[in-house]
Design an enzyme around this catalytic site. Structure first.
Site, PDB file in Angstrom:
ATOM      1  CG  ASP A  64       4.909  -0.897   2.774  1.00  0.00           C
ATOM      2  OD1 ASP A  64       3.737  -0.687   3.144  1.00  0.00           O
ATOM      3  OD2 ASP A  64       5.385  -2.043   2.656  1.00  0.00           O
ATOM      4  CG  HIS A  65       0.362   4.476   4.761  1.00  0.00           C
ATOM      5  ND1 HIS A  65       0.553   4.746   6.096  1.00  0.00           N
ATOM      6  CD2 HIS A  65      -0.326   5.543   4.264  1.00  0.00           C
ATOM      7  CE1 HIS A  65       0.002   5.904   6.399  1.00  0.00           C
ATOM      8  NE2 HIS A  65      -0.524   6.424   5.307  1.00  0.00           N
ATOM      9  NE  ARG A  66       2.923  -3.586   3.640  1.00  0.00           N
ATOM     10  CZ  ARG A  66       3.394  -4.655   2.993  1.00  0.00           C
ATOM     11  NH1 ARG A  66       2.807  -5.835   3.160  1.00  0.00           N
ATOM     12  NH2 ARG A  66       4.442  -4.549   2.200  1.00  0.00           N
TER      13      ARG A  66
ATOM     14  N   PRO B 199       0.857  -1.199   0.000  1.00  0.00           N
ATOM     15  CG  PRO B 199       0.086  -0.945   2.199  1.00  0.00           C
ATOM     16  CD  PRO B 199       0.894  -1.857   1.322  1.00  0.00           C
TER      17      PRO B 199
END
Length: 474
Positions: free
Chosen positions: A444-446, A271
């Site tokens: 990466d938004h994680r 994401p």
């Protein structure tokens, strides 16, 4: 008495399953030494020379230039302890070989099954053969290779498997069916599929997950009430472009295919979010000019951005990480292996500068120059193309200002650098012409939230605008 040994295409590492024969370095009858390069092959990652582990006389070669061979396929046979005059005798004895004993997916210890081969555009095949036409299987590893004056030996490789279709490399009636992983075998079992009825689209008929999924979809359509039979998957193109009424088919193979697979996986799994900022690079350009005027090796602009990047990653280690999806863990890495996008004639590659955090501007400049030159020659090793933890993408060399790049899986972030161009800018309260660059960070938004990503990018921009900020971390 001469002993004929068979040398197979070795495992080239990093998950590579096939390679294309680019150029033979020896001929039948040549005397070779231990570890002498005998063939140049191109993998999805690099061009490499393959050394032979045996010393003796070459009695047979397998695969014309332009042929794609799977790992474990025979490359050549060598008569050990023979003189060039004993070539024919050695070749005859090679037909009695019972195999090397190597056990690979789809191979036993005896003769390898017939395989499909593809040929590059522009290579002449056997008389009467055309690109994309099915042809006779290639000779077994124990036989001398067929000449171009004999029967056609190049066959078309289908894009995906289908049910009950003839295949050049069908699995044997007995023994294990070559399947790429136990997961694929289980998937077929759960849906009641007989793997022997499928045609694998992988190297040497290896059945891939896509083959099983296609068969499942085809079976579901056929079982639907009133449904018409599902159309068969179109025959895949050969290594040559296949003209048709709708355009030209260009196979996704080699570097282009590897890039496509990696980018598709990145887009599916990560994401990603992109943030960007404009920065006044005038002072950075002045600093570089001063460095290069002081004597010694010239410092590249990319090296200065790399030095800024490694300093920023020390402050924001969340962006020098990867996600272990199986363990549901974020793994923060303590070393920075910096990849940088390089455009070559073979396509986009990303060489990696190992331990970039421990290198100064001069060392970084030298390593960027070395890897770029090797990349243009197509001779990067798998080790030089893997293991990156963060990537720099200098798309400004193409004359563009901004981009939203796709993260280089399995990394967590990529910094993009646009062109540096003169623009009107408010400097010290007055309008002036300054050298401005747009910086973009895709992350990466994680692994982190926007605050961390914004802090990283702002620190990079501050160092670009005021290089003295870096002195705090030097």
């Amino acid at each position: 008495m001469a002993q004929v040994l068979e040398f197979k295409l070795p495992d080239l590492g990093e998950g590579l399953t096939e390679a294309e024969v680019v150029r033979w370095l020896v001929s039948v009858g040549d005397v070779v030494a231990v570890d002498q390069p005998v063939v140049e092959v191109e993998t999805a990652k690099a061009m490499v020379e393959v050394p032979c582990p045996y010393a003796g006389v070459v009695t047979a070669r397998f695969g014309e230039e332009g042929t794609e061979l799977p790992v474990g396929a025979p490359l050549l046979t060598v008569a050990v302890g023979a003189s060039p005059d004993a070539v024919h005798e050695g070749a005859a004895k090679s037909t009695e070989s019972e195999g090397s004993g190597n056990v690979l997916v789809g191979y036993g210890t005896g003769a390898a099954p017939a395989r499909r081969r593809r040929v590059r555009a522009g290579l002449t095949g056997a008389p009467g053969s055309t690109a994309g036409a099915a042809a006779a299987p290639s000779p077994s590893p124990q036989a001398a290779p067929a000449s171009r004056d004999g029967a056609p030996e190049f066959a078309q490789a289908p894009v995906s498997g289908h049910v009950a279709a003839p295949a050049p490399a069908a699995p044997p009636a007995e023994g294990p069916v070559p399947v790429i992983s136990p997961l694929v075998r289980r998937l077929a079992r759960e849906h009641g599929l007989n793997l022997r009825e499928l045609t694998g689209s992988g190297p040497d008929g290896l059945i891939l997950r896509a083959d099983v999924e296609y068969a499942i979809r085809a079976g579901a359509v056929e079982q639907a009430p009133g449904a018409t039979p599902a159309p068969k998957a179109p025959a895949g193109p050969t290594a040559a472009s296949v003209p048709s009424g709708e355009g030209t088919r260009i196979p996704l193979r080699g570097v282009r295919g590897a890039v496509a697979d990696k980018l598709s996986r990145s887009r599916r799994e990560i994401p990603e979010v992109t943030v960007w900022v404009d920065a006044d690079a005038t002072e950075l350009m002045h600093a570089r000019t001063a460095m290069n005027a002081s004597g010694g090796p010239k410092i590249s602009l990319l090296a200065l951005f790399a030095r800024i990047c490694t300093a920023a990653l020390t402050r924001y280690p969340e962006l020098n990480s990867t996600v272990d999806t199986a363990a549901r863990e974020i793994v923060q890495l303590d070393r920075v292996h910096l990849g940088f996008a390089a455009q070559t004639e073979r396509g986009l590659v990303v060489p990696v500068v190992k331990d970039a955090h421990a290198k100064g501007a001069e060392a970084l400049t030298a390593e960027f120059a070395r890897l770029t030159e090797v990349a243009r020659e197509g001779r990067l090793t798998p080790a030089e193309l893997t293991g990156g933890t963060f990537t720099l993408n200098n798309y400004g060399v193409f004359g563009v200002d901004g981009s939203t790049p796709i993260i280089n899986h399995p990394e967590a972030a990529m910094l993009g650098i646009g062109r540096i161009v003169a623009k009107p800018w408010v400097h010290q309260g007055e309008l002036a012409v300054r050298q401005v660059v747009q910086l973009s960070l895709t992350f990466d938004h994680r692994v982190c939230d926007g605050g961390t990503a914004g802090g990283f990018l702002r620190y990079v921009a501050d160092c670009v605008e005021q290089p003295a900020v870096l002195l705090r971390t030097v």
